[in-house]
Every structure is written in structure tokens, then in C-alpha cells.
Scaffold this active site. Structure first.
Site, mmCIF file in Angstrom:
data_model
loop_
_atom_site.group_PDB
_atom_site.id
_atom_site.type_symbol
_atom_site.label_atom_id
_atom_site.label_comp_id
_atom_site.label_asym_id
_atom_site.label_seq_id
_atom_site.Cartn_x
_atom_site.Cartn_y
_atom_site.Cartn_z
ATOM 1 N N ARG A 199 28.771 -19.582 -4.782
ATOM 2 C CA ARG A 199 29.782 -19.859 -3.761
ATOM 3 C C ARG A 199 29.094 -19.663 -2.427
ATOM 4 O O ARG A 199 28.762 -18.541 -2.045
ATOM 5 C CB ARG A 199 30.964 -18.903 -3.933
ATOM 6 N N GLY A 200 28.862 -20.742 -1.716
ATOM 7 C CA GLY A 200 28.071 -20.724 -0.494
ATOM 8 C C GLY A 200 28.460 -19.682 0.529
ATOM 9 O O GLY A 200 27.609 -18.936 1.007
ATOM 10 N N GLU A 201 29.740 -19.620 0.858
ATOM 11 C CA GLU A 201 30.126 -18.705 1.927
ATOM 12 C C GLU A 201 29.944 -17.243 1.551
ATOM 13 O O GLU A 201 29.852 -16.385 2.417
ATOM 14 C CB GLU A 201 31.559 -18.976 2.385
ATOM 15 N N ASP A 202 29.836 -16.931 0.264
ATOM 16 C CA ASP A 202 29.622 -15.546 -0.171
ATOM 17 C C ASP A 202 28.157 -15.117 -0.101
ATOM 18 O O ASP A 202 27.864 -13.977 0.236
ATOM 19 C CB ASP A 202 30.076 -15.358 -1.628
ATOM 20 N N GLY B 147 23.814 -38.373 2.381
ATOM 21 C CA GLY B 147 24.424 -39.606 1.929
ATOM 22 C C GLY B 147 24.576 -39.699 0.418
ATOM 23 O O GLY B 147 25.219 -40.601 -0.084
ATOM 24 N N ARG C 217 25.176 -17.599 0.616
ATOM 25 C CA ARG C 217 24.180 -18.549 1.134
ATOM 26 C C ARG C 217 23.256 -17.940 2.191
ATOM 27 O O ARG C 217 22.051 -18.157 2.172
ATOM 28 C CB ARG C 217 24.847 -19.794 1.718
ATOM 29 N N GLU D 237 31.283 -26.594 -11.919
ATOM 30 C CA GLU D 237 29.874 -26.333 -12.221
ATOM 31 C C GLU D 237 29.755 -25.389 -13.412
ATOM 32 O O GLU D 237 28.960 -25.634 -14.327
ATOM 33 C CB GLU D 237 29.167 -25.683 -11.023
#
Length: 158
Positions: free
Chosen positions: A18-21, A51, A23, A85
Site C-alpha cells: 500500500r503506497g501511502e503506508d 501511459g 512507499r 493483487e
């Protein structure tokens, strides 16, 4: 010419997180350590091309990996994409012998196996959006339970 039933493997490791946790701190250190050892690691911010469609690219990367590290953090279950995922990862574990290593980052493994507190709250939110008896939500719950039951590493530090 005989065809091989083994899937083509491009990446040594796929990182699910989870990116915001994680990254901007833990993930960077983990990715750097793996890279320094010459381990070709898939991280969405590093590998997805501008893209490119996210869903097919990520799913293909999971299929093309030898090992997956799922970094279960506080808000992992709040993301339907992370749950997709995790479900794909557990499918590939069964179908393609993908090695799965759970890393419990400031989360008790029991929280992942049998959602309580934050994970339960996240799943209730998904149930209200997709329906309590939704096959999608049931699939996510099974993936969390199965992945949370694997032997992994429990990190409680900051």
C-alpha cells in the site's frame, strides 16, 4: 520442438504494498537492499511505463515473478487494488508455484488472517460497496486468510 509448461519468469521479486503506508520509507530501503544484491525487483513506480495500463501490467508482472513479498501494512486492506493483487498472488501460488513471503509491517499477522480492527473495518466497507455476498469480496477475504497464514516476518519497528 517441445513446449515448456513453466511460465516465463522476468522478475526475481514482485513487491505488493500500500503506497501511502510504506512507499517513502520502508519500501525504499527494501527495494534498495534487493537491488544492491542484484535482485531484479518489480515495484510499480519503477517498472510501469507512462501511459501503460496499470491492471494488465501488474498482473503480468506477478505472473512473471519467482517470489512475491506482500507487505501487509495498516491500510493494505483498505485498497481494493491491493486486495486484487493479493488474490492474484495467491492464485499464482497455487497455479504457478509462485513463492509468497508475507511481511507484516506494524500489523499483527492475526489481523490479516482473521480481520479485526482496521482490516475488518476495511472489509466491511468493501462489502457495503460490492455486496456482502460478493464473490469479489469473498475472494479477497480468502486471499488475506491464506496469505496471512503463511510463515513470514513480523516487523513492529518504525
Amino acid at each position: 520442438m517441445a513446449s515448456s509448461s513453466k511460465p516465463e519468469r522476468t522478475y526475481h521479486v514482485f513487491l505488493s504494498f500500500r503506497g501511502e503506508d510504506v512507499r517513502n520509507n520502508f519500501l525504499g530501503h527494501l527495494y534498495g537492499a534487493l537491488d544492491q544484491k542484484g535482485i531484479y525487483t518489480y515495484v510499480d513506480s519503477e517498472e510501469l511505463r507512462k501511459g501503460e495500463q496499470i491492471a494488465p501490467g501488474l498482473m503480468k508482472a506477478i505472473e512473471e515473478s519467482h517470489i512475491t513479498i506482500i507487505i501487509f501494512s495498516d491500510d493494505y486492506a483498505s485498497s481494493w487494488w491491493c486486495l486484487e493483487e493479493a488474490a492474484k498472488i495467491m492464485d499464482c501460488k497455487e497455479e504457478r508455484d509462485l513463492m509468497v513471503f508475507p511481511l507484516f509491517y506494524k500489523v499483527d499477522p492475526r489481523e490479516v488472517r482473521t480481520p479485526r480492527e482496521r482490516y475488518r473495518k476495511a472489509m466491511v466497507k468493501h462489502e457495503s460497496k460490492f455486496g456482502k455476498d460478493s464473490e469479489k469480496v469473498k475472494r479477497w477475504e480468502k486471499a488475506l486468510s491464506d496469505a496471512g497464514s503463511l510463515s513470514g516476518c513480523h516487523l513492529t519497528f518504525g
